[in-house]
Each structure stands twice: as C-alpha cells, then as structure tokens.
Design a protein around this motif. Structure first.
Motif, PDB file in Angstrom:
ATOM      1  N   ILE A 188       0.118  -2.646   7.429  1.00 51.99           N
ATOM      2  CA  ILE A 188       1.036  -1.973   7.134  1.00 51.99           C
ATOM      3  C   ILE A 188       0.439  -0.417   6.952  1.00 51.99           C
ATOM      4  N   GLY A 189       1.500   0.326   7.365  1.00 53.29           N
ATOM      5  CA  GLY A 189       1.290   1.891   7.294  1.00 53.29           C
ATOM      6  C   GLY A 189       1.576   2.441   5.851  1.00 53.29           C
ATOM      7  N   VAL A 190       0.555   3.171   5.211  1.00 51.88           N
ATOM      8  CA  VAL A 190       0.834   3.764   3.837  1.00 51.88           C
ATOM      9  C   VAL A 190       0.362   5.209   3.831  1.00 51.88           C
ATOM     10  N   ASP A 191       1.361   5.991   3.476  1.00 50.12           N
ATOM     11  CA  ASP A 191       0.938   7.414   3.266  1.00 50.12           C
ATOM     12  C   ASP A 191       0.085   7.667   2.037  1.00 50.12           C
ATOM     13  N   LEU A 192      -0.825   8.383   2.269  1.00 49.00           N
ATOM     14  CA  LEU A 192      -1.833   8.684   0.879  1.00 49.00           C
ATOM     15  C   LEU A 192      -1.489   9.913  -0.041  1.00 49.00           C
TER      16      LEU A 192
END
Ligand code: AVI
Length: 316
Positions: A188-192
C-alpha cells in the motif's frame, strides 16, 4: 432555475447523496463524485504536476526498491489491484516478477478496465489476467485462479487510503482483510506527514489544475443533476488542517446566492464552503496503529526526503 427533469436511477441516487450533503450545517459533497470523464483526466494531469509529489515519489520508491518489494510480495502470489486505473505502477511489479500466478485488476469503470486488460495482454502474453469490474469499497469476489498460488496480495498504491476518514479506513481494512488468509499481504502507498508548505503547494498548484479538478464537480452536477451552479461564484480552497492531519479541499461561495439542483433550492452565505475532499497524511507510527488490528507492517520503504511510503502489510 431549471425546470424539474426526470432523473434516471443512478442520477436519482447521486442526487439524494448530493442534496443530503448540501443540507448539512457544513455542506459537503462526497469526493467520489470528482471522477467523471473530465475529472479523471484532470486527476491524471494533477499526477504530473511539479507540486504534486505523491505520484512521482511513489513510483521512485517502487523503482528504487523493486527487488526487495518483489521479494516481499513473493512469486506465485495473486496480485489484486484496487482501483487499477491504467495499471502504470503494476507494470513495474510485473516486470520484476516473472512467476506471479495471476493479476486481478479491480476497477469500477468497465471501459477503462477492459482497455487496460487488452494492452496488458499484449505486453505480458503469459500472464493470467482476471479482471473484476466492481466498486472495491464494497465486498467483491476474486475469480477462481487456475494456477496454484501461495497468497493473494492486495496492491493499493496512490495513498487513496488517505481519502477515507480514519474510522472508515479501518472499516475498509477490515473488509479487505477478509479476502486474505493469515500471511496474505497488502502493498500500500501511504502519504506521510510533512511541512505545511509542501502539502499546501501540492493541492494549490500554480497552473490551477487542482482548482479545475475541484470546480469540475459543479459542472458535473449542472450536467447530470440539472443544477444551476454559476462556476464563477465559487473558488477552490485547499489547506492543511494540522489538528486533524489532513488536507481539506472546499469550494467557497464568493457571494450570497441560491443554487438549484433539479428544483431543490440550496442557499449559500458569502464565504460559506462545500467540503469536497479530505486527504489524510500519516506518520509511520500513526499508520502502524491504524492497521494494527488486522495487519502487521512488515516493511516500509520511503524516499530520501520522507515524503511518501510504500508499505508491505501482512494479515494477522
Ligand atoms: C486520489 N487521491 C489520493 C488524491 C489525493 O491526493 O488525496 C486526490 C487529489 N485531490 C487533489 N489532488 C489530488
């Protein structure tokens, strides 16, 4: 005011949802309504903007760590991509994984889905592709897979998880985890979380593409729901709400006005807004806590500036 028109069943459903949202004290329209044909084009354009760091950073992370990521996903897995769109990022995975058992793109737009499947079949003639046309936020079935396989691995890039409120994100993770057996995974891609300036620039680009994307929602309502929004009477607004850890997008009424949707009047005060989207940003620890009931974070890869993360979760 436009005369009342006959709406078809999907329009009726959309009308109910939109009017319900516009009658709340803080007016809102669900962000899923951004994505008509023009909205999807504008979103594609957003992903190529200088200020919009998520897409290119995520691609870079995938490229830089592809061997390790491919290893985590494991050969002989079935990759199930949620909201596959044109499967750009999937190609990176497929190019480095010669032995996956099947690829299952899940996409709501049938036209988009079938177009992608056709081009993937040309590029990867030996790959078994099992498309599913479905709204992945609702329960769906994965079709039978002919080859033996070890696990399903859900692929969910783009930080779309950030567009759900945390409680809703958890509900979603719970539903998705039901597709998996323990040991199955999710990439999964998760913005920080990061400085306000970088975040706010990403949603207030200099070319005004994000503003067009936001305002396009009103054009859609005019066309599909027989509404009479005057586009010039609304402005794009996007800011970081630090307390909630999210970018908020709104459409601000720059005058006192009345708008009609198929005969229903909605009043706006000058300065009043319609909340159109949230985009939550997480620290690595916050995200670990968010998924913890269903998934263990096995590995998180980030870029050198810690803007974005790609995470491999394993079902508990
Ligand atoms: C699709 N989603 C992850 C985008 C985001 O960044 O939250 C949607 C978007 N809204 C404005 N720009 C991009």
């Amino acid at each position: 005011m436009n005369a009342e028109a006959e709406l078809n069943a999907p329009q009726r459903q959309m009308f109910e949802e939109v009017v319900e949202g516009l009658r709340r004290p803080q007016k809102m329209i669900p962000s899923k309504f951004f994505y008509d044909e023009r909205g999807s084009e504008l979103f594609e354009e957003i992903t190529r903007l200088d200020e919009y760091y998520p897409t290119r950073t995520e691609t870079r992370i995938l490229e830089d760590h592809i061997e390790e990521i491919a290893e985590a996903v494991g050969e002989q897995s079935v990759i199930v991509e949620l909201g596959s769109g044109n499967s750009t990022k999937t190609r990176l995975l497929l190019d480095h994984m010669s032995d996956i058992s099947a690829y299952v793109p899940v996409e709501i737009s049938e036209e988009y889905l079938m177009k992608t499947v056709r081009s993937l079949k040309d590029e990867y003639p030996d790959l078994s592709i099992k498309p599913v046309c479905a709204d992945y936020t609702k329960p769906f079935r994965i079709p039978p897979i002919a080859k033996t396989f070890e696990y399903y691995v859900i692929f969910y890039p783009g930080s779309t998880i950030g567009n759900f409120r945390p409680e809703r994100a958890q509900q979603f993770l719970k539903t998705i985890s039901r597709l998996l057996v323990p040991g199955g995974g999710m990439l999964i891609g998760v913005d920080l979380k990061k400085g306000r300036d970088t975040l706010e620039a990403a949603y207030n680009d200099a070319k005004g593409v994000t503003a067009q994307f936001n305002l396009n929602m009103l054009l859609r309502l005019n066309r599909e729901l027989n509404a009479d929004f005057q586009i010039d009477n609304f402005e794009h607004l996007a800011f970081y709400n630090e307390e909630k850890g999210r970018i908020e997008m709104h459409l601000k009424s720059n005058t006192r006005q009345e708008v009609h949707l198929n005969g229903e009047a909605i009043h706006f005060e000058e300065g009043e807004t319609i909340h159109t989207e949230n985009s939550y940003k997480y620290s690595l620890n916050e995200f670990r806590a968010l998924v913890n009931d269903w998934f263990k974070v096995e590995k998180a890869w980030t870029d050198k500036d810690d803007l974005f993360s790609m995470q491999y979760l394993v079902k508990r």
